[in-house]
Motif scaffolding. Sequence first.
Motif, PDB file in Angstrom:
ATOM      1  N   LEU A 141      62.786 -39.957  28.552  1.00  0.00           N
ATOM      2  CA  LEU A 141      61.500 -39.596  29.148  1.00  0.00           C
ATOM      3  C   LEU A 141      61.505 -38.155  29.656  1.00  0.00           C
ATOM      4  O   LEU A 141      60.501 -37.445  29.517  1.00  0.00           O
ATOM      5  N   ALA A 142      62.609 -37.712  30.221  1.00  0.00           N
ATOM      6  CA  ALA A 142      62.698 -36.329  30.695  1.00  0.00           C
ATOM      7  C   ALA A 142      62.603 -35.354  29.533  1.00  0.00           C
ATOM      8  O   ALA A 142      61.926 -34.322  29.627  1.00  0.00           O
ATOM      9  N   GLN A 143      63.266 -35.668  28.419  1.00  0.00           N
ATOM     10  CA  GLN A 143      63.178 -34.797  27.244  1.00  0.00           C
ATOM     11  C   GLN A 143      61.772 -34.781  26.686  1.00  0.00           C
ATOM     12  O   GLN A 143      61.266 -33.717  26.292  1.00  0.00           O
ATOM     13  N   ALA A 144      61.119 -35.943  26.670  1.00  0.00           N
ATOM     14  CA  ALA A 144      59.736 -35.999  26.176  1.00  0.00           C
ATOM     15  C   ALA A 144      58.827 -35.193  27.085  1.00  0.00           C
ATOM     16  O   ALA A 144      57.961 -34.432  26.606  1.00  0.00           O
ATOM     17  N   ALA A 145      58.986 -35.295  28.383  1.00  0.00           N
ATOM     18  CA  ALA A 145      58.169 -34.532  29.324  1.00  0.00           C
ATOM     19  C   ALA A 145      58.431 -33.038  29.163  1.00  0.00           C
ATOM     20  O   ALA A 145      57.495 -32.227  29.207  1.00  0.00           O
ATOM     21  N   GLN A 146      59.681 -32.668  28.949  1.00  0.00           N
ATOM     22  CA  GLN A 146      60.025 -31.252  28.759  1.00  0.00           C
ATOM     23  C   GLN A 146      59.369 -30.711  27.497  1.00  0.00           C
ATOM     24  O   GLN A 146      58.840 -29.599  27.494  1.00  0.00           O
ATOM     25  N   GLN A 147      59.370 -31.486  26.429  1.00  0.00           N
ATOM     26  CA  GLN A 147      58.728 -31.042  25.193  1.00  0.00           C
ATOM     27  C   GLN A 147      57.221 -30.916  25.367  1.00  0.00           C
ATOM     28  O   GLN A 147      56.604 -29.958  24.845  1.00  0.00           O
ATOM     29  N   ILE A 148      56.619 -31.830  26.099  1.00  0.00           N
ATOM     30  CA  ILE A 148      55.175 -31.738  26.350  1.00  0.00           C
ATOM     31  C   ILE A 148      54.873 -30.479  27.159  1.00  0.00           C
ATOM     32  O   ILE A 148      53.899 -29.762  26.886  1.00  0.00           O
ATOM     33  N   LEU A 149      55.688 -30.181  28.166  1.00  0.00           N
ATOM     34  CA  LEU A 149      55.469 -28.981  28.970  1.00  0.00           C
ATOM     35  C   LEU A 149      55.698 -27.711  28.151  1.00  0.00           C
ATOM     36  O   LEU A 149      54.972 -26.728  28.316  1.00  0.00           O
ATOM     37  N   ASP A 150      56.676 -27.711  27.244  1.00  0.00           N
ATOM     38  CA  ASP A 150      56.921 -26.548  26.389  1.00  0.00           C
ATOM     39  C   ASP A 150      55.744 -26.298  25.462  1.00  0.00           C
ATOM     40  O   ASP A 150      55.362 -25.150  25.224  1.00  0.00           O
ATOM     41  N   VAL A 151      55.154 -27.379  24.920  1.00  0.00           N
ATOM     42  CA  VAL A 151      54.016 -27.240  24.004  1.00  0.00           C
ATOM     43  C   VAL A 151      52.789 -26.781  24.777  1.00  0.00           C
ATOM     44  O   VAL A 151      52.015 -25.956  24.285  1.00  0.00           O
ATOM     45  N   ALA A 152      52.621 -27.278  25.993  1.00  0.00           N
ATOM     46  CA  ALA A 152      51.437 -26.925  26.796  1.00  0.00           C
ATOM     47  C   ALA A 152      51.483 -25.483  27.255  1.00  0.00           C
ATOM     48  O   ALA A 152      50.450 -24.866  27.451  1.00  0.00           O
ATOM     49  N   LEU A 153      52.644 -24.925  27.420  1.00  0.00           N
ATOM     50  CA  LEU A 153      52.749 -23.540  27.900  1.00  0.00           C
ATOM     51  C   LEU A 153      52.788 -22.654  26.712  1.00  0.00           C
ATOM     52  O   LEU A 153      52.500 -21.783  26.255  1.00  0.00           O
TER      53      LEU A 153
END
Length: 71
Positions: free
Chosen positions: A59-71
């Motif tokens: 879940l942390a990796q998925a959240a990190q990827q979502i934040l990377d895509v959003a920025l």
Amino acid sequence: MAEERRFLCAPGLRIEAEARLTELRFDQLNAALVKIEATMERLERRLWITVYGVVGVILAQAAQQILDVAL
């Protein structure tokens, strides 16, 4: 009052000794089963902690990827 007296003979003493021995064996078996159950509970607890840890990392990796895509 009639007092009950048991007739002591070799076969009777042998049966009595075997009954005591069987009781001791069952007591030892029960003690071993209690230890095994406790060990299994600890193992189960560790397994769930591991599962939750792996899910947390995913879940942390998925959240990190979502934040990377959003920025």
